[in-house]
Write an enzyme that holds these catalytic residues in place. Structure first.
Site, PDB file in Angstrom:
ATOM      1  N   ASP A 170     -10.587 -13.899  -3.821  1.00 48.07           N
ATOM      2  CA  ASP A 170     -11.116 -14.709  -2.718  1.00 48.07           C
ATOM      3  C   ASP A 170     -12.480 -15.251  -3.126  1.00 48.07           C
ATOM      4  O   ASP A 170     -12.955 -14.977  -4.230  1.00 48.07           O
ATOM      5  CB  ASP A 170     -11.189 -13.868  -1.435  1.00 48.07           C
ATOM      6  CG  ASP A 170     -12.143 -12.702  -1.585  1.00 48.07           C
ATOM      7  OD1 ASP A 170     -12.726 -12.519  -2.676  1.00 48.07           O
ATOM      8  OD2 ASP A 170     -12.326 -11.955  -0.602  1.00 48.07           O
TER       9      ASP A 170
ATOM     10  N   ASP B 221      -1.430 -11.869   1.908  1.00 46.37           N
ATOM     11  CA  ASP B 221      -2.169 -10.688   1.453  1.00 46.37           C
ATOM     12  C   ASP B 221      -2.664  -9.952   2.681  1.00 46.37           C
ATOM     13  O   ASP B 221      -2.849 -10.555   3.747  1.00 46.37           O
ATOM     14  CB  ASP B 221      -3.390 -11.078   0.611  1.00 46.37           C
ATOM     15  CG  ASP B 221      -4.557 -11.492   1.478  1.00 46.37           C
ATOM     16  OD1 ASP B 221      -4.586 -12.638   1.954  1.00 46.37           O
ATOM     17  OD2 ASP B 221      -5.445 -10.644   1.735  1.00 46.37           O
TER      18      ASP B 221
ATOM     19  N   CYS C  88      14.755   3.830   1.059  1.00 44.26           N
ATOM     20  CA  CYS C  88      13.728   3.408   0.110  1.00 44.26           C
ATOM     21  C   CYS C  88      13.955   4.106  -1.223  1.00 44.26           C
ATOM     22  O   CYS C  88      14.280   5.291  -1.264  1.00 44.26           O
ATOM     23  CB  CYS C  88      12.355   3.756   0.662  1.00 44.26           C
ATOM     24  SG  CYS C  88      11.006   3.299  -0.443  1.00 44.26           S
TER      25      CYS C  88
ATOM     26  N   CYS D 113      11.614   4.270  -3.647  1.00 42.19           N
ATOM     27  CA  CYS D 113      10.342   4.553  -4.328  1.00 42.19           C
ATOM     28  C   CYS D 113      10.311   6.020  -4.745  1.00 42.19           C
ATOM     29  O   CYS D 113      11.070   6.840  -4.237  1.00 42.19           O
ATOM     30  CB  CYS D 113       9.154   4.208  -3.436  1.00 42.19           C
ATOM     31  SG  CYS D 113       8.705   5.474  -2.243  1.00 42.19           S
TER      32      CYS D 113
ATOM     33  N   CYS E 133       9.850   8.579  -1.876  1.00 41.92           N
ATOM     34  CA  CYS E 133      11.035   8.869  -1.054  1.00 41.92           C
ATOM     35  C   CYS E 133      12.106   9.610  -1.842  1.00 41.92           C
ATOM     36  O   CYS E 133      12.898  10.350  -1.268  1.00 41.92           O
ATOM     37  CB  CYS E 133      11.591   7.579  -0.453  1.00 41.92           C
ATOM     38  SG  CYS E 133      10.486   6.917   0.812  1.00 41.92           S
TER      39      CYS E 133
ATOM     40  N   HIS F 184       4.660   4.405  -1.447  1.00 42.16           N
ATOM     41  CA  HIS F 184       5.750   4.054  -0.530  1.00 42.16           C
ATOM     42  C   HIS F 184       5.450   2.746   0.209  1.00 42.16           C
ATOM     43  O   HIS F 184       6.311   1.862   0.312  1.00 42.16           O
ATOM     44  CB  HIS F 184       6.030   5.160   0.486  1.00 42.16           C
ATOM     45  CG  HIS F 184       6.909   4.667   1.596  1.00 42.16           C
ATOM     46  ND1 HIS F 184       8.267   4.510   1.432  1.00 42.16           N
ATOM     47  CD2 HIS F 184       6.614   4.181   2.831  1.00 42.16           C
ATOM     48  CE1 HIS F 184       8.776   3.982   2.539  1.00 42.16           C
ATOM     49  NE2 HIS F 184       7.801   3.768   3.404  1.00 42.16           N
TER      50      HIS F 184
END
Ligand SMILES: [Zn+2]
Ligand SMILES: [Zn+2]
Lengths: 404, 395
Positions: B98, B274, B312, B314, B317, B342
């Site tokens: 930014d 974002d 999920c 990931c 998980c 996660h």
């Protein structure tokens, strides 16, 4: 699980082997080895996913009961083993009572009970409660309950109480173990107490040796109250007790010591015949933003025994922590970046330092084993000691310069 | 012959037949980015304890870093010496920074905006007055070296009613855009995005967009939203801006990242998002689910041996139960890493699902199902029904 002594050096440093481990029957692990110190099953700051990036070898997680006491009820309902519960099915678990990286509070004694200090306050454990928890955890290895609250300053009265309590725990826990189907394959470590009183140590060992056939190893307990101070215990303070205990224990059994011992003292303890240590020292270092950078092999381009990443001198230093180190931290990240992360209090700073420190200690132990095999452990000891002394001299010089 | 390779190539590879949603592929100096994309925020050049190795493994293609923070510490001098932020933080994926202006106005009470730039009291011990000009912002962003960088804009809160002040900010933002483009040192490896301003005034948004699209740039940002305005106002401005901006360039909606907002704004034609929320909230024990979120600190999870989300994939998980996480959240730093992983995986999976549904021609059905799961009683807030009707999706 089984322990076999393979190679004994003249000074009695020895190579051993752990095998027939229930979690993975095929693996063999050589001693002297270092357990991975954890809190609730995690090396501080390191997830198991990241641990796999540090080491592909099998490892033993040292899980202090005090760090998982809050799961007491959950564990009762849980079907799996503790290593699975903490998210690392394939690793070997070893339950100890206290956390070697934290100073254990003294006092609060109650006959035939042991206080532990959890995040929610004091909890008393007796043999029954302790073994019920161990039974539900189904660990690969565990220590029997002990009252190891002694140190060099303890009174004879405290030592006597500690001996009485722990002898009683030994008996009670082993009778529980015998009946438990969950624990038939667990490797049992019996704590040895008696403070710094050689007579008490001798007497205690006599008391518990009747149970030796149910025990696979011994933990030399009652030398200190854990925490950062252990690093600074002079070796000659513990030497006599350690040697006495080892002399009185059966040679075929594993010998464990816990706490944040300095690398030089680790070698000295190995020379006495200790087989198992833990990485709690890595936590102490990481909390003070320090990375171990003494050289272990010729290709380590070490600049100092230890470096503190908080120092401003590293702000624009884009070298790795230790040139020549193959850990993921040294492979991709600079001292300057880690310094930045610490300055802005970002979590990754501790993660990166911890990765290197654990990697360094694992490498150090592999060097210790190699040196025992090559009968040159003394050379390693002198090498590390020289680097340590040099580091101390440098520290004093820096202080003098600052005062000027 | 112009042999400077563009630092941003945007191709649209699929469009929703019903709504304005589209799937694109941006090619940036550090690899491709599939859009619509969610970009997590690594403010200080790091993402909440996650190693770049882990982020790569999750297929993260781009993350955001904050110029104001990095410009303060470690500062442009160190970043330049380190060879830029990619090298400094060991991240070879894409980065976006930014301008630092928003942070200054929101973090520092004493910031004062003049034609020259944003004047503020430095955070260092001398407390001297410092001026962040468009030139200075670009200078820092050049030192950081992100693949996409933002112009310094004159930020006015959406809750400010003073239209004259907002109109001034719109024109000043365009003047500052020209100064940024002028000051830019690396046009072959970094793209500057202009920011469309004008808060909730449609006429001002039109002026801002029409000025900015005259400039030779590779993409556009919609700024000045997500600052406390009502959702009914919010979606209309987003919808207007995606209409006003050219279709062949990526559109970035700044500061938006809640699941429902991502679904709606993708339908409205936004390509990039974002938000700090998914990573920041992990620290407080909060885990994201398709139908909302759960706080693992709550006692009800103490004996819950399910993963956070059984759909999920990931590593959190796959390996951990809610009961275990309940015992370490807000206690051990690793708990924060595990929940961050996660939550990030959740955001990435949501965006992937959005893209797949657009490409498969099932986006409309996906949106309906998503909203039904979120509001099982079908008591949809008006902004959701209205915004979706605007793009031909009726709940
Ligand atoms: Zn290293
Ligand atoms: Zn997950």
């Amino acid at each position: 699980m089984k322990f076999t002594v393979k190679h004994v050096m003249k000074q009695s440093a020895r190579i051993g082997e752990l095998s027939h481990i229930k979690a993975d029957f095929g693996i063999k692990m050589e001693t002297p080895l270092v357990l991975l110190h954890t809190q609730a099953g995690h090396i501080p700051h390191i997830t198991h996913e990241v641990l796999k990036l540090i080491s592909k070898e099998p490892q033993i997680l040292q899980i202090p009961l005090v760090s998982i006491h809050n799961y007491y009820d959950a564990i009762q309902d849980y079907d799996g083993r503790i290593s699975e519960f903490v998210g690392s099915k394939d690793t070997i678990s070893y339950i100890t009572l206290n956390d070697p990286s934290n100073l254990t509070r003294q006092g609060h004694h109650v006959k035939e009970m042991v206080p532990i200090f959890t995040k929610n306050g004091k909890v008393l454990y007796d043999s029954q409660k302790y073994m019920a928890m161990i039974n539900n955890l189904k660990p690969d290895m565990y220590t029997l309950l002990s009252d190891g609250d002694t140190n060099i300053a303890s009174s004879q009265k405290r030592i006597t109480k500690s001996v009485e309590n722990t002898a009683a725990f030994n008996k009670q826990c082993i009778s529980y173990q015998k009946k438990s189907s969950n624990l038939q394959d667990s490797f049992v470590i019996a704590p040895v107490v008696g403070g710094y009183c050689l007579k008490s140590r001798e007497k205690f060992i006599e008391l518990i040796l009747q149970n030796d056939s149910f025990v696979h190893g011994y933990l030399i307990d009652g030398l200190h109250n854990n925490g950062p101070e252990v690093e600074f215990i002079p070796f000659n303070e513990v030497e006599l007790v350690v040697k006495k205990v080892i002399d009185n224990l059966p040679e075929s059994k594993l010998r464990v010591i816990s706490g944040c011992w300095s690398p030089v003292n680790i070698i000295k303890l190995v020379k006495c015949g200790i087989d198992v240590f833990d990485t709690s020292y890595c936590r102490i270092l990481t909390e003070r933003s320090a990375a171990l950078t003494f050289s272990i092999n010729e290709n380590d381009l070490s600049e100092a025994y230890e470096i503190n990443l908080r120092h401003n001198q590293y702000a624009e230093d884009f070298k790795p922590l230790l040139l020549g180190c193959q850990c993921i931290t040294c492979n991709g990240y600079s001292r300057g970046y880690i310094h930045h992360l610490l300055t802005v209090q970002e979590l990754l700073g501790s993660v990166l330092i911890m990765i290197h420190n654990v990697h360094h200690i694992l490498r150090f132990f592999s060097k210790i084993r190699q040196s025992i095999r090559d009968e040159c452990l003394v050379d390693l000891e002198n090498n590390i000691l020289d680097q340590y002394n040099e580091f101390q001299c440098q520290k004093i010089k820096n202080l003098e310069n600052e005062n000027k | 012959m112009n042999n400077i390779k563009s630092p941003l190539i945007f191709e649209i590879i699929g469009k929703c037949e019903t709504s304005k949603a589209r799937v694109g592929r941006m090619t940036l100096p550090h690899g491709p980015v599939d859009t619509p994309v969610f970009m997590p925020v690594g403010t200080q050049g790091t993402l909440k304890g996650m190693l770049p190795e882990q982020l790569k493994a999750m297929n993260l293609q781009i993350m955001l870093a904050n110029t104001y923070h990095l410009g303060t510490r470690p500062g442009p001098k160190v970043l330049k010496k380190a060879g830029g932020l990619h090298k400094f933080m060991n991240w070879d994926g894409n980065l976006l920074t930014d301008s630092g202006g928003f942070q200054m106005v929101s973090l520092l009470k004493l910031a004062e905006i003049t034609e020259e730039g944003v004047k503020f009291q430095s955070l260092n011990e001398h407390k001297n007055e410092v001026m962040l000009t468009p030139e200075h912002s670009i200078e820092i962003q050049n030192a950081i070296g992100a693949d996409i960088i933002m112009q310094l804009d004159d930020v006015v809160s959406t809750t400010v009613p003073d239209k004259a002040r907002i109109e001034e900010s719109v024109h000043r933002t365009t003047r500052w855009l020209d100064r940024c483009l002028q000051a830019h040192q690396n046009p072959d490896i970094q793209s500057i995005f202009p920011i469309v301003q004008g808060t909730l005034f449609e006429d001002l948004r039109r002026i801002s967009a029409s000025e900015h699209i005259k400039r030779d740039v590779n993409g556009f940002a919609i700024g000045g939203l997500s600052g406390g305005e009502s959702k009914d106002d919010f979606w209309k401005i987003v919808n207007l801006c995606t209409d006003l901006l050219p279709k062949n360039k990526p559109v970035y909606l700044m500061g938006v990242g809640f699941a429902v907002d991502l679904v709606i704004c993708s339908a409205l034609g936004v390509d990039m998002f974002d938000c700090v929320f998914p990573t920041r909230t992990a620290r407080f024990g909060c885990a994201l689910l398709m139908n909302g979120q759960i706080n693992l600190r709550k006692k009800q999870y103490a004996l819950d041996f399910n993963p956070i989300d059984s759909d999920c994939t990931c590593s959190t998980c796959k390996n951990y139960t809610r009961a275990y996480l309940h015992g370490i959240v807000t206690e051990l730093p690793v708990a924060c890493h595990l929940l961050t992983e996660h939550n990030l995986a959740f955001q990435l999976r949501l965006m992937k699902t959005i893209r797949e549904n657009i490409l498969n021609g099932t986006f409309k059905e996906f949106v309906k199902k998503f909203m039904e799961d979120l509001y099982p009683k079908k008591d949809y807030p008006s902004w959701i029904t209205d915004s979706l009707i605007a793009v031909n999706i009726t709940l």
